[in-house]
Design a protein around this motif. Structure first.
Motif, mmCIF file in Angstrom:
data_model
loop_
_atom_site.group_PDB
_atom_site.id
_atom_site.type_symbol
_atom_site.label_atom_id
_atom_site.label_comp_id
_atom_site.label_asym_id
_atom_site.label_seq_id
_atom_site.Cartn_x
_atom_site.Cartn_y
_atom_site.Cartn_z
ATOM 1 N N THR A 295 30.248 58.349 27.409
ATOM 2 C CA THR A 295 30.083 56.960 26.988
ATOM 3 C C THR A 295 30.626 56.682 25.586
ATOM 4 N N GLY A 296 30.612 57.694 24.707
ATOM 5 C CA GLY A 296 31.146 57.483 23.368
ATOM 6 C C GLY A 296 32.636 57.210 23.384
ATOM 7 N N SER A 297 33.363 58.027 24.097
ATOM 8 C CA SER A 297 34.809 57.832 24.210
ATOM 9 C C SER A 297 35.126 56.548 24.962
ATOM 10 N N PHE A 298 34.334 56.259 25.984
ATOM 11 C CA PHE A 298 34.512 55.023 26.747
ATOM 12 C C PHE A 298 34.327 53.810 25.842
ATOM 13 N N HIS A 299 33.327 53.870 24.983
ATOM 14 C CA HIS A 299 33.038 52.786 24.047
ATOM 15 C C HIS A 299 34.262 52.464 23.184
ATOM 16 N N ILE A 300 34.836 53.477 22.572
ATOM 17 C CA ILE A 300 36.004 53.257 21.728
ATOM 18 C C ILE A 300 37.202 52.793 22.556
ATOM 19 N N ALA A 301 37.308 53.320 23.770
ATOM 20 C CA ALA A 301 38.433 52.949 24.637
ATOM 21 C C ALA A 301 38.385 51.472 25.035
ATOM 22 N N ILE A 302 37.200 50.872 25.041
ATOM 23 C CA ILE A 302 37.101 49.436 25.319
ATOM 24 C C ILE A 302 37.851 48.658 24.247
ATOM 25 N N LEU A 303 37.621 49.020 22.986
ATOM 26 C CA LEU A 303 38.316 48.348 21.883
ATOM 27 C C LEU A 303 39.818 48.595 21.955
ATOM 28 N N ASP A 304 40.214 49.816 22.289
ATOM 29 C CA ASP A 304 41.643 50.120 22.446
ATOM 30 C C ASP A 304 42.261 49.220 23.514
ATOM 31 N N ALA A 305 41.545 49.098 24.633
ATOM 32 C CA ALA A 305 42.069 48.293 25.739
ATOM 33 C C ALA A 305 42.170 46.817 25.339
ATOM 34 N N LEU A 306 41.175 46.315 24.652
ATOM 35 C CA LEU A 306 41.225 44.920 24.203
ATOM 36 C C LEU A 306 42.391 44.688 23.251
ATOM 37 N N SER A 307 42.690 45.682 22.420
ATOM 38 C CA SER A 307 43.770 45.510 21.448
ATOM 39 C C SER A 307 45.141 45.427 22.112
ATOM 40 N N HIS A 308 45.252 45.948 23.322
ATOM 41 C CA HIS A 308 46.527 45.904 24.059
ATOM 42 C C HIS A 308 46.523 44.850 25.170
ATOM 43 N N LEU A 309 45.435 44.123 25.293
ATOM 44 C CA LEU A 309 45.315 43.147 26.371
ATOM 45 C C LEU A 309 46.138 41.902 26.045
ATOM 46 N N ASP A 310 47.119 41.639 26.871
ATOM 47 C CA ASP A 310 47.941 40.445 26.681
ATOM 48 C C ASP A 310 48.039 39.680 27.996
ATOM 49 N N SER A 311 48.794 38.598 27.990
ATOM 50 C CA SER A 311 48.869 37.757 29.185
ATOM 51 C C SER A 311 49.454 38.502 30.376
ATOM 52 N N ALA A 312 50.394 39.420 30.121
ATOM 53 C CA ALA A 312 50.995 40.179 31.219
ATOM 54 C C ALA A 312 49.965 41.086 31.884
ATOM 55 N N VAL A 313 49.130 41.736 31.082
ATOM 56 C CA VAL A 313 48.089 42.609 31.627
ATOM 57 C C VAL A 313 47.074 41.778 32.412
ATOM 58 N N MET A 314 46.728 40.616 31.891
ATOM 59 C CA MET A 314 45.768 39.766 32.599
ATOM 60 C C MET A 314 46.324 39.274 33.927
ATOM 61 N N LYS A 315 47.608 38.956 33.955
ATOM 62 C CA LYS A 315 48.236 38.544 35.213
ATOM 63 C C LYS A 315 48.232 39.691 36.228
ATOM 64 N N ALA A 316 48.525 40.887 35.741
ATOM 65 C CA ALA A 316 48.658 42.036 36.635
ATOM 66 C C ALA A 316 47.309 42.546 37.144
ATOM 67 N N ARG A 317 46.275 42.473 36.300
ATOM 68 C CA ARG A 317 45.002 43.120 36.633
ATOM 69 C C ARG A 317 43.870 42.150 36.925
ATOM 70 N N GLY A 318 44.062 40.874 36.636
ATOM 71 C CA GLY A 318 42.974 39.912 36.845
ATOM 72 C C GLY A 318 42.572 39.777 38.306
ATOM 73 N N LYS A 319 41.281 39.853 38.555
ATOM 74 C CA LYS A 319 40.742 39.690 39.911
ATOM 75 C C LYS A 319 39.864 38.447 39.923
ATOM 76 N N LEU A 320 40.492 37.304 39.804
ATOM 77 C CA LEU A 320 39.790 36.030 39.738
ATOM 78 C C LEU A 320 40.131 35.189 40.954
ATOM 79 N N ASP A 321 39.160 34.459 41.425
ATOM 80 C CA ASP A 321 39.423 33.461 42.450
ATOM 81 C C ASP A 321 38.501 32.283 42.234
ATOM 82 N N GLU A 322 38.913 31.128 42.699
ATOM 83 C CA GLU A 322 38.150 29.900 42.487
ATOM 84 C C GLU A 322 37.685 29.346 43.826
ATOM 85 N N ALA A 323 36.398 29.025 43.871
ATOM 86 C CA ALA A 323 35.829 28.496 45.112
ATOM 87 C C ALA A 323 36.331 27.073 45.327
#
Length: 272
Positions: free
Chosen positions: A244-272
């Motif tokens: 969990t310690g490494s996972f915790h830091i990796a969350i911040l790493d992932a957020l720092s690289h999160l851009d619109s392209a990543v959100m398009k590729a990985r987003g699992k959203l749908d609208e009712a």
């Protein structure tokens, strides 16, 4: 790509471009994580909870985030003062009613804030948001209860959105966002997020960042919630098996690289 995924991706690009100042009166257990999550996503955090400056800081910020995780009487007054000033200035207010339903002080504070401050986005778990909706709850401290988890989250979110004229975001295994008209469901995330303190608080802070950079509160809420879910997935892939310690830091790493392209590729959203 569906419409809501496109909208949250565009919201991320706008956030990265504008770098909004986000004022947080938040949980002292997680305040450092919230600040770092905001920096990672491209926002600028400020943590100011003294009554003598809370209103002034709110007035110069792009968004205000109120979080009652570590509640005390001193900061209740600061939250209300900052919220009122934000309302006067047309600044979005994001509210996290942590532990609502667990104690009289929390319950009274939630009611007082909702009576005195116009909330833009309310983000919580199913127990917390159910309390805000006026339902009987079985809150387990700051965690949702299994019994409350059986409720129709979309119906609860819609009821709160309509009652308070806000956007309601309920986070859980499947996240639900509603502004009373639109309803979105988000299926990003990883169970390990529940093993790290502060991921809910960070999610609320991220919603604040998006609200500070985007006019549409529904899209801002969906983008903030989806950002944490996607970051959790990436963090588990990179470091989850280390603990969990490494996972915790990796969350911040992932957020720092999160851009619109990543959100398009990985987003699992749908609208009712």
């Amino acid at each position: 790509m569906n419409a809501i995924t496109k909208e949250v991706s565009q919201a991320n690009a706008e956030l990265r471009k504008t770098a909004p100042l986000v004022h947080n009166i938040t949980n002292y257990v997680t305040v450092n994580d919230c600040a770092n999550a905001l920096l990672a996503i491209g926002a600028s955090p400020i943590m100011a909870d003294d009554l003598l400056e809370a209103g002034d800081i709110a007035a110069i910020s792009s968004a205000l985030v109120l979080n009652i995780g570590t509640l005390n009487r001193r900061t209740i007054s600061s939250m209300i003062a900052a919220g009122k000033r934000a309302n006067e200035c047309g600044i979005p207010v994001v509210f996290d009613p942590v532990g609502a339903g667990a104690s009289k002080l929390r319950n009274d504070t939630v009611k007082e804030i909702l009576e005195q401050v116009k909330i833009t986005v309310l983000r919580g778990n199913i127990s917390e948001v159910s309390f805000v909706a006026g339902l009987d709850v079985t809150t387990r401290g700051v965690d949702a209860s299994a019994a409350d988890g059986n409720r129709d989250a979309a119906a609860v979110a819609k009821a709160v959105a309509e009652k308070f004229g806000c956007t309601a975001a309920i986070t859980g295994a499947v996240d639900v966002i509603s502004d009373g008209k639109r309803i979105a469901k988000i299926r990003n995330g990883h169970p390990m997020l529940s093993k790290v303190t502060g991921t809910g608080c960070m999610t609320t802070a991220l919603v604040g960042a998006y609200a500070g950079a985007n006019r549409d509160a529904f899209v801002a809420a969906a983008a903030g919630v989806a950002s944490m879910g996607i970051a959790g997935e990436i963090a588990y892939e990179k470091a989850g098996r280390l603990g969990t310690g490494s996972f915790h830091i990796a969350i911040l790493d992932a957020l720092s690289h999160l851009d619109s392209a990543v959100m398009k590729a990985r987003g699992k959203l749908d609208e009712a």
